[in-house]
Design an enzyme around this catalytic site. Sequence first.
Site, PDB file in Angstrom:
ATOM      1  N   LYS A 190      39.359  -0.908  37.635  1.00 45.99           N
ATOM      2  CA  LYS A 190      38.146  -1.728  37.569  1.00 45.99           C
ATOM      3  C   LYS A 190      38.260  -2.841  36.525  1.00 45.99           C
ATOM      4  CE  LYS A 190      36.106   1.049  40.512  1.00 45.99           C
ATOM      5  NZ  LYS A 190      35.816   0.652  41.904  1.00 45.99           N
ATOM      6  N   TYR A 220      31.497  11.090  49.735  1.00 50.25           N
ATOM      7  CA  TYR A 220      31.917  10.547  48.446  1.00 50.25           C
ATOM      8  C   TYR A 220      31.846  11.614  47.352  1.00 50.25           C
ATOM      9  CZ  TYR A 220      31.847   7.815  44.143  1.00 50.25           C
ATOM     10  OH  TYR A 220      32.111   7.324  42.889  1.00 50.25           O
ATOM     11  N   TYR A 258      39.048   9.152  44.115  1.00 48.95           N
ATOM     12  CA  TYR A 258      39.664   7.990  44.748  1.00 48.95           C
ATOM     13  C   TYR A 258      41.140   8.222  45.068  1.00 48.95           C
ATOM     14  CZ  TYR A 258      35.421   5.510  43.416  1.00 48.95           C
ATOM     15  OH  TYR A 258      34.121   5.123  43.292  1.00 48.95           O
TER      16      TYR A 258
END
Length: 343
Positions: free
Chosen positions: A61, A276, A302
């Site tokens: 990120k 998720y 992830y």
Amino acid sequence: MTTVTNAAFPYPLDLSRHARRALLEGPTPIQLLPRLSRELGGVNVYVKRDDLTGLGGGGNKLRKLEFLMGEALAAGANTIVTVGARQSNHARLTAAAAAQAGLQCELVLTRAVPRDDFEYRENGNILLDDLLGARVHDLPGTANALAFAQARAEELRAQGRSVYVCPLGGSSPVGCLGYAACAAEILTQAQAQGLRFARIVIPNGSGGMHAGLAAGFAALGIDPSLVLAYTVLAKTEQAYATTFEKAGKTLELIDPARRIEGASIVIEGAQLGDGYGMPTDAMREAVRLVASKEGLLLDPVYSGKAFAGLTQAVRSGRFTSGENVLFIMTGGLPGLFAYRSAF
């Protein structure tokens, strides 16, 4: 399929007209995983170590935040507000980037994952958010986090603050520029190492990494279908629609004359499981495999699921012995501590 070769490319991309705040120490390395490659029958598995970034515990990120923080500071912001799930890596790194820049940070976090064990509620990223000085707004999973963030930004502006609101995962077109730059970085490294990759495998959450890579490759004349993504957040159709839209808008920021074809966005949904942040047996196997063979730690949300997709693709014969496959390690290590009970 177009692959990375040693031909000359017009790189790096010229992104100089976009404000940028450096948050990485430099290009992240590409490394061969020899023991794992032998375990998988001779397919050469390489990893791009986007987990090896220092700020705030590191992670992919930060690439998006270089451009998001650049835009925020250029606009005179002194406060940044962003959204995510309770164990959001993006939220943690936004808090770290804000602390480094001297900005106040507020995180609007939803309990979107149906877990209520102590480790998930209080350990991992949420612990680090507090240490980094962020104010956390704890919302139920059904809440509209972005609407809350926008309303909170208006409250802060009424108090005289200059506020920048950052979207889920930092995945605005501006944020996606971080991975457009990474596409050029990969090409540069591949040329220097004399490599060509049959595929670049990644997770797809909010779609920003995939969109940025697709836009970057398209701008450099490389077919974006080089990237194979496994969705970890949305159903395949929604992940595709979101990523395709963001990729197009990101490419407009780089080269408005170019377009991305829909078939160039490749996303598979076999690793999503129950949704998720919900563990799968394949994710657990992948995390243990990479840790035990190479001493590297994938996260459970992830990269663990995406690497499970890669291993299953290899075992099913989609890649052959001697081919090179690049996996982008996205970081997210704190998530392992939040998912203790899953292992």
